[in-house]
Every structure is written in structure tokens, then in C-alpha cells.
Design a protein around this motif. Structure first.
Motif, PDB file in Angstrom:
ATOM      1  N   UNK A  18      -8.258  -5.442 -24.272  1.00 19.75           N
ATOM      2  CA  UNK A  18      -9.360  -6.276 -23.781  1.00 19.75           C
ATOM      3  C   UNK A  18     -10.183  -6.790 -24.958  1.00 19.75           C
ATOM      4  N   UNK A  19     -10.441  -5.954 -25.937  1.00 20.21           N
ATOM      5  CA  UNK A  19     -11.246  -6.368 -27.091  1.00 20.21           C
ATOM      6  C   UNK A  19     -10.611  -7.521 -27.856  1.00 20.21           C
ATOM      7  N   UNK A  20      -9.300  -7.521 -27.990  1.00 21.13           N
ATOM      8  CA  UNK A  20      -8.648  -8.615 -28.714  1.00 21.13           C
ATOM      9  C   UNK A  20      -8.790  -9.916 -27.922  1.00 21.13           C
ATOM     10  N   UNK A  21      -8.779  -9.837 -26.600  1.00 20.03           N
ATOM     11  CA  UNK A  21      -9.035 -11.029 -25.774  1.00 20.03           C
ATOM     12  C   UNK A  21     -10.465 -11.516 -25.988  1.00 20.03           C
ATOM     13  N   UNK A  22     -11.428 -10.589 -25.974  1.00 21.69           N
ATOM     14  CA  UNK A  22     -12.828 -10.959 -26.217  1.00 21.69           C
ATOM     15  C   UNK A  22     -12.992 -11.619 -27.583  1.00 21.69           C
ATOM     16  N   UNK A  23     -12.331 -11.076 -28.599  1.00 22.81           N
ATOM     17  CA  UNK A  23     -12.427 -11.660 -29.936  1.00 22.81           C
ATOM     18  C   UNK A  23     -12.006 -13.126 -29.918  1.00 22.81           C
ATOM     19  N   UNK A  24     -10.874 -13.413 -29.295  1.00 31.13           N
ATOM     20  CA  UNK A  24     -10.387 -14.795 -29.210  1.00 31.13           C
ATOM     21  C   UNK A  24     -11.352 -15.670 -28.419  1.00 31.13           C
ATOM     22  N   UNK A  25     -11.808 -15.180 -27.277  1.00 29.30           N
ATOM     23  CA  UNK A  25     -12.691 -15.963 -26.413  1.00 29.30           C
ATOM     24  C   UNK A  25     -13.981 -16.323 -27.149  1.00 29.30           C
ATOM     25  N   UNK A  26     -14.506 -15.391 -27.919  1.00 29.28           N
ATOM     26  CA  UNK A  26     -15.728 -15.674 -28.682  1.00 29.28           C
ATOM     27  C   UNK A  26     -15.476 -16.735 -29.744  1.00 29.28           C
ATOM     28  N   UNK A  27     -14.340 -16.648 -30.436  1.00 29.42           N
ATOM     29  CA  UNK A  27     -13.990 -17.649 -31.450  1.00 29.42           C
ATOM     30  C   UNK A  27     -13.849 -19.032 -30.807  1.00 29.42           C
ATOM     31  N   UNK A  28     -13.342 -19.075 -29.585  1.00 28.79           N
ATOM     32  CA  UNK A  28     -13.151 -20.340 -28.874  1.00 28.79           C
ATOM     33  C   UNK A  28     -14.437 -20.870 -28.236  1.00 28.79           C
ATOM     34  N   UNK A  29     -15.521 -20.140 -28.361  1.00 30.12           N
ATOM     35  CA  UNK A  29     -16.798 -20.595 -27.836  1.00 30.12           C
ATOM     36  C   UNK A  29     -17.040 -20.246 -26.381  1.00 30.12           C
ATOM     37  N   UNK A  30     -16.307 -19.270 -25.876  1.00 28.47           N
ATOM     38  CA  UNK A  30     -16.501 -18.860 -24.491  1.00 28.47           C
ATOM     39  C   UNK A  30     -17.900 -18.335 -24.246  1.00 28.47           C
ATOM     40  N   UNK A  31     -18.420 -18.619 -23.053  1.00 24.84           N
ATOM     41  CA  UNK A  31     -19.760 -18.162 -22.704  1.00 24.84           C
ATOM     42  C   UNK A  31     -19.755 -17.148 -21.570  1.00 24.84           C
ATOM     43  N   UNK A  32     -18.802 -17.283 -20.666  1.00 20.39           N
ATOM     44  CA  UNK A  32     -18.709 -16.370 -19.526  1.00 20.39           C
ATOM     45  C   UNK A  32     -17.255 -15.926 -19.382  1.00 20.39           C
TER      46      UNK A  32
END
Length: 182
Positions: A133-147
């Protein structure tokens, strides 16, 4: 999206190094085996030839219908479909022991979904799901995810480890969200 790709901790050699790392005077044999196994887990992007092994993990955790649904979604991974999921696998000794995925929501607007977090029963409760899950969060944050949204049958797990909030309960599936952006 390179965050987490081929993420592998250095193997621990010897009991003394394990003791130093955990700052404990003594570890049980079971704790040492768990720690050593954890450090030999490689998290990487899923390859096309991993799909059947990932489905085997789903089959160990779910019923036939869910495994069939997984096959359809896993198949999108290797296409040019714009909303295809990005899958990561956890690998130990060349065997796939878990996986997770994320994708941009159809609604878009900085919304992402995490899905298919599965760990083989023999490897559960060892922190592998958290790493996936953390590796998914890392990518999502880099991509500018907000929710980040997800649907789960283990809402307490996602609340405890990442602070997800319950949105609704539909047919015993819990729809949850976490704000990570601005």
C-alpha cells in the motif's frame, strides 16, 4: 512512478546485526525468521508473466467469482487503456506472495483508487501488505493525487495504518477515503 520499484532492503546477516537493528537484547527464533524474511521481500512493478501467480494469491484469499473479476482487471494492466491500474507485486525467493494496485479514478480531479491488496495467507501479518500500500501511496503523491478511495472488508486495518475514513457500507463492503493532497 519509480518510487518503490525494486525496493529491497539489504539482507541482514547474523544474529548480532539483527539485535543491533531492533535494539533488543534477545529475539526469539520466530522473530528472527520473520525479520529476515521481511527483508528479503522485493516490491516491484508487475510484469505480464506475473498475472497467473497474482491470480493464485487472489484465489487463496477469495472465492471463484472474485478471482474471475481479478482476471479481468489484471488483464487491463498490460494494455494502453488510459485508466489502467498500476500493479505492484511482492516477491520472495522468486515467488509472488502479494500484490496491490492503484489507478486514477474515472472522475479524475486528483482522485485515485487503491485496489487488489492481497497477500498470500502464509505471509500475512508480516508487514507486506503495508509495504504494498505504501508504494502505491508514494506513486499517487508523486502524481499529485489528493484523495485516495478504496473498498475493503477490513476497514479497521486501513483506518489504523493510514487514517482512512469510512464513507459508506454497501453490501458489507466498506467504501473509504483518505485525503493526501492540499
Amino acid at each position: 512512478m519509480d518510487n518503490g520499484v525494486n525496493q529491497k532492503l539489504t539482507s541482514i546477516n547474523g544474529v548480532e546485526n539483527i539485535k543491533k537493528m531492533t535494539k533488543q537484547k534477545a529475539l526469539t527464533e520466530k522473530e528472527m525468521k520473520l525479520l529476515m524474511a521481511y527483508n528479503e521481500i522485493n516490491i516491484r512493478l508487475m510484469r505480464p508473466d506475473d498475472m497467473m501467480n497474482c491470480l493464485a494469491v487472489v484465489a487463496k484469499n477469495w472465492n471463484v467469482e472474485t478471482t474471475q473479476s481479478a482476471f479481468i482487471e489484471f488483464s487491463c494492466h498490460n494494455t494502453n487503456y488510459p485508466y489502467r491500474p498500476v500493479f505492484y507485486v511482492a516477491e520472495c525467493d522468486g515467488n509472488i506472495i502479494g500484490h496491490s494496485a492503484y489507478c486514477v479514478s474515472w472522475a479524475n480531479f486528483g482522485i485515485y483508487e487503491i485496489s487488489w491488496v492481497n497477500v498470500h495467507p502464509d505471509y500475512q501479518s508480516q508487514g507486506i501488505g503495508k509495504r504494498l500500500v505504501n508504494v502505491c501511496f508514494d506513486d499517487i503523491q508523486v502524481l499529485g493525487g489528493e484523495i485516495v478511495l478504496l473498498s475493503t472488508n477490513k476497514p479497521q486495518y486501513f483506518s489504523k495504518h493510514w487514517g482512512f475514513e469510512l464513507i459508506d457500507n454497501i453490501n458489507n463492503k466498506h467504501l473509504m477515503k483518505k485525503r493526501i493532497g492540499k
